[in-house]
Scaffold this active site. Sequence first.
Site, PDB file in Angstrom:
ATOM      1  N   GLU A  66     -19.037 -19.640  23.897  1.00 52.64           N
ATOM      2  CA  GLU A  66     -20.386 -19.115  24.101  1.00 52.64           C
ATOM      3  C   GLU A  66     -21.337 -20.208  24.587  1.00 52.64           C
ATOM      4  O   GLU A  66     -21.520 -21.217  23.897  1.00 52.64           O
ATOM      5  CB  GLU A  66     -20.951 -18.529  22.806  1.00 52.64           C
ATOM      6  CG  GLU A  66     -22.365 -17.984  22.990  1.00 52.64           C
ATOM      7  CD  GLU A  66     -22.957 -17.415  21.706  1.00 52.64           C
ATOM      8  OE1 GLU A  66     -23.850 -16.558  21.813  1.00 52.64           O
ATOM      9  OE2 GLU A  66     -22.531 -17.829  20.623  1.00 52.64           O
ATOM     10  N   GLU A 116     -27.137  -9.031  17.978  1.00 53.36           N
ATOM     11  CA  GLU A 116     -27.236 -10.289  17.224  1.00 53.36           C
ATOM     12  C   GLU A 116     -28.689 -10.753  17.291  1.00 53.36           C
ATOM     13  O   GLU A 116     -29.045 -11.639  18.052  1.00 53.36           O
ATOM     14  CB  GLU A 116     -26.290 -11.358  17.781  1.00 53.36           C
ATOM     15  CG  GLU A 116     -26.190 -12.563  16.854  1.00 53.36           C
ATOM     16  CD  GLU A 116     -25.479 -13.752  17.484  1.00 53.36           C
ATOM     17  OE1 GLU A 116     -24.690 -14.407  16.790  1.00 53.36           O
ATOM     18  OE2 GLU A 116     -25.733 -14.047  18.675  1.00 53.36           O
TER      19      GLU A 116
END
Length: 260
Positions: free
Chosen positions: A143, A240
């Site tokens: 990520e 998220e």
Amino acid sequence: MPAALRFSANISLMFTELPFLDRIEAAARAGFAAVECHYPYEFDPREVKQRLDAAGIVMNGINTIAGKPGEFGLAAQAGRQDEFAAAIDQALSFGAKVGAGTIHCMSGTVLPPARDAARQTFLENMAKASDAARSAGITLLIEPINRYDRPDYFVSRSDDVAVMLAELRRDNVKLMFDFYHIQISEGDLIRRMEAYWPIIGHFQFASVPKRQEPDEGEIAYGAIFATIAEHGWPGFVAAEYKPRATTAEGLGWMQTLAPA
């Protein structure tokens, strides 16, 4: 016909008004098809799996540990390969027991003078981790995290992840496409997503700049969700974010922004 999106809730940030394990049932009641979290290792994976099964929901993914305070990951820390190997073993063991499909391999903060050594370390670590994950059927995720929020994080741009994935040539290591981070670092979200579609392993989202519900801020999530659905995304799309109030109070976006 566009695919129906399946949303996952990151219960490290959402439903935090409840004890951690109770968040699993709360997410299922709210309409999420999956949950994910950051560092679940203080909990017994057998109990986590029991909670998941009782709620009729799955654990989509977890993270490797963050390491020492301020490190935010071990994968790119030169000289710490044994620690990262132990972190991968821990994550794979826990992930297999709870049925997780993905593991986000935290690369960590690296100061500029150490970045060349860190890159080589990262590639070597991810190659070994890929071999370890393959037998478990788990996809590893890289990520890019923006440097406004996390200065000196080793991986901050999707472009850089794409280059490293091309070098790795491991089909079970993918890009975590977090719209929040990529908007801050790079922008051009829909074209970038479409360009990198073959190497994307997971999506996450939150508003920019506040990292709250996706119904505010500078990202047009209605268009983004529609594009993901039109492309037939088979996985989960993960919320998220940090709710403005309680998580339940802010879930109107699931009706107003998700494609019909």
